[in-house]
Design an enzyme around this catalytic site. Structure first.
Site, PDB file in Angstrom:
ATOM      1  N   HIS A 191       0.986  -1.033   0.160  1.00 20.57           N
ATOM      2  CA  HIS A 191      -0.053  -0.311  -0.304  1.00 20.57           C
ATOM      3  C   HIS A 191       0.712   1.726   0.320  1.00 20.57           C
ATOM      4  O   HIS A 191       2.373   1.128   0.468  1.00 20.57           O
ATOM      5  CB  HIS A 191      -0.510  -0.184   1.104  1.00 20.57           C
ATOM      6  CG  HIS A 191      -2.041   1.219   1.282  1.00 20.57           C
ATOM      7  ND1 HIS A 191      -1.323   1.747   1.930  1.00 20.57           N
ATOM      8  CD2 HIS A 191      -3.433   0.934   1.362  1.00 20.57           C
ATOM      9  CE1 HIS A 191      -2.432   2.774   1.664  1.00 20.57           C
ATOM     10  NE2 HIS A 191      -3.805   2.573   1.498  1.00 20.57           N
ATOM     11  N   ASP A 317     -10.835   1.743  -1.474  1.00 14.20           N
ATOM     12  CA  ASP A 317      -9.655   2.658  -1.358  1.00 14.20           C
ATOM     13  C   ASP A 317     -11.244   3.476   0.036  1.00 14.20           C
ATOM     14  O   ASP A 317     -10.066   4.711   0.605  1.00 14.20           O
ATOM     15  CB  ASP A 317      -9.164   3.495  -1.801  1.00 14.20           C
ATOM     16  CG  ASP A 317      -8.334   3.624  -1.456  1.00 14.20           C
ATOM     17  OD1 ASP A 317      -7.359   3.755  -0.617  1.00 14.20           O
ATOM     18  OD2 ASP A 317      -7.182   4.621  -2.749  1.00 14.20           O
TER      19      ASP A 317
END
Lengths: 377, 377
Positions: A191, A317
């Site tokens: 990430h 997200d």
């Protein structure tokens, strides 16, 4: 996790597939409080101050809404999922997670995050799965925590919020952690984070260090480092999931292969050695992409074209990018229904072993229930 | 520059279009010698040492061949163009050009490069055009040199090899140079360089600071800075040509727009202000892309899709990427012949005013022939 037995967002019973979102952020309130304390009391990395200083101190409703949602694993989050048609979230500790903390705090907050996510999974087994956080700088304790969080609590992967105080996962010190992850049969989710202090200046001064550009520069570099360092040759079972449609790498595959081959041939760099595959091929053998922050048909179609439709899955997200209309747009992706089902559901089920979960542990008490630790509370 | 009157690579008379390559590198031998001296005698930027230290000191035939070809504007280059079917090159001073030199040397070597390129254009008017170099740090002399090199010698744009000692073209100090370029009606070619010292470490230690990845990180950031700083609003006539299919930006247009709008709304950064257009739109109004180093149909097709086929043109990246088979592959691009003609010929003719050149000056003595200066010799 077949439709029909477990719950989902309203209407899930009649939809042809479940919508699983796999890069969905969570942060324990205690960790956010700790960040506030650090921002006030300690010298911190430039990017951390830029990112978390903004989210945790801005009075604008936009970041405040993000922070409120980050810390929630109950009613607010499920209401948001229901409102946007998300049946299931794969939760992970938000960036930078433990990776700006000292060793002891990193370990304690990783355990806290893993416990909290496990509690949420147990409370809402059809709506949540989760990834494990670790403190990367202490490999033995990170391995213990993977054993606990993945092996015993049932989390489904490892979250890595890009660099660890300027170091990258190709550093040999992290090899045991990645080997353990592969041994446990779960992927690493790579990430974004803000760039390290010694790389951020040209981005920060222009206001481009965040999700608008700097995240991709940092995380794309990180993924490429993992490839060109030979990490996947060394750990063939290592699988990496990367968001934002591959952090730019898919667009560059031809050039990366061409230039890498040239560098290998000319011996330009000590760090660039022959690999068992062309760099681009690792995206087709060891890497999966998600669409977090990239709900855009042209780029999704391109990425599917160059890495394979079977490697590109959905992520929202949340709560950073929480736009319900995006889900509807992606429902209109011009692919056969079976491919949209793969995109929204089955690739995620395969990569994060979510079907196994349903069979073995979903909604059932774990065989060995650990006491939730509380060093960090 | 219609086929039929002027020469080109063998067979040009019977081809439906001319092949113009627009990011083709040149370096005066004196400048390469100066680089060697600097690398030996002076503290230099990390990226400069990594890049030019490699090319100028390696004994491997691959970089040696590049350096030999960089300095040639005659028989070798034309033979290479003939062998690969390139009818015409738009020449520019190779990276980092003047941008690692002190002010006086930057000015002198810019003039030298511009004189040499002009000599080549005059000797081979159908085969070469060229862009002007300047010393960016002294804006008045850079403007004078643009007047000379573009206004009087007939060069067709300004080459900018990305950052100038860590500064970017959105810095107000460069505004007069860019305004002058726009006033002269020629574009800026934004070409890669290695990252500045305070951004290069995570790339350099992994051997990824060069064309394989670092160039794109640096130049993509540079282009985005130009957009988000409002430079195109301030100089509406400014046009930028950028290689490597837009240095990654096309892949990110949706996310850039989304995150930029959020940042503007929340007031997160002083540097991020409202623009007259969405960031992505500047790629469709002020920017042209070239395929240097990216001879790859999927990415070319994607870039054309998202910025417009009329904005994507051919470049080879000679002599760094000198692969004859690539030209043949691009001849097979699955576009109508008229679009391939635009790709190889007419977009470049329009952007770099190459048809005007033919009408006015090609092969003819300039109306006012300046004495070539020789401060740098």
């Amino acid at each position: 996790m077949s439709a029909g037995r477990e719950g989902g967002a309203p209407g899930w019973e009649t939809r042809p597939y479940r919508r699983i979102a796999v890069e969905e952020a969570y942060a324990p309130r205690e960790l956010l409080d700790e960040y506030v304390r650090m921002l006030r009391d300690e010298p911190v990395e430039i990017g951390f101050r830029s990112l978390m200083g903004y989210f945790l101190t801005s009075t604008h409703p936009q970041p405040r809404s993000v922070v409120d949602r980050l810390a929630d694993l109950g009613e607010q989050r499920i209401a948001d999922m229901d409102a946007t048609g998300i049946d299931h979230q794969v939760l992970s500790l938000t960036s930078p997670g433990t990776q700006v903390l000292d060793v002891a705090r990193a370990r304690a907050f990783a355990e806290l995050a893993n416990d909290r996510i496990t509690e949420a999974v147990r409370a809402h087994p059809t709506r949540f799965s989760g990834l494990a956080a670790v403190g990367f700088e202490d490999a033995p304790s990170a391995i213990d925590e993977l054993d606990r969080a993945v092996g015993r609590l049932g989390l489904r992967g490892l979250i890595a919020n890009s660099h660890i105080k300027g170091t990258y996962l190709d550093d040999p010190r992290y090899l045991p952690i990645l080997e353990k992850t592969a041994d446990l049969g779960v992927p690493v989710y790579l990430h974004p984070q803000t760039l390290p202090d010694d790389a951020i200046r040209p981005y920060r001064e222009a206001g481009l260090d965040g999700a608008v550009w700097g995240f991709a520069a940092e995380t794309g570099l990180h993924l490429l480092r993992m490839i060109t360092s030979g990490l996947f040759d060394r750990i063939p079972g290592l699988r990496v999931v990367v968001g934002h449609l591959g952090e730019g790498l898919p667009y560059w595959l031809h050039r990366i292969d061409h230039m890498h081959a040239k560098q290998v041939a000319a011996g330009r760099y000590e760090a660039i050695k022959p690999l068992q595959q062309r760099p681009s091929e690792y995206l087709r053998t060891h890497v999966f992409l998600t669409t977090s922050g990239m709900p855009w048909e042209p780029a999704i179609t391109f990425a599917r074209q160059v890495v394979g439709a079977e490697r590109v899955m959905y992520a929202m997200d949340y709560p950073y990018q929480f736009v319900g209309a995006e889900v509807e747009q992606l429902e209109c992706l011009p692919y056969p229904e079976e491919e949209r089902r793969a995109f929204f559901q089955t690739i995620a089920e395969d990569v994060f072993s979510l079907r196994d979960r349903e069979d073995e542990t979903f909604g059932a008490p774990l065989s060995e229930e650990p006491e939730l630790r509380d060093e960090a509370r």
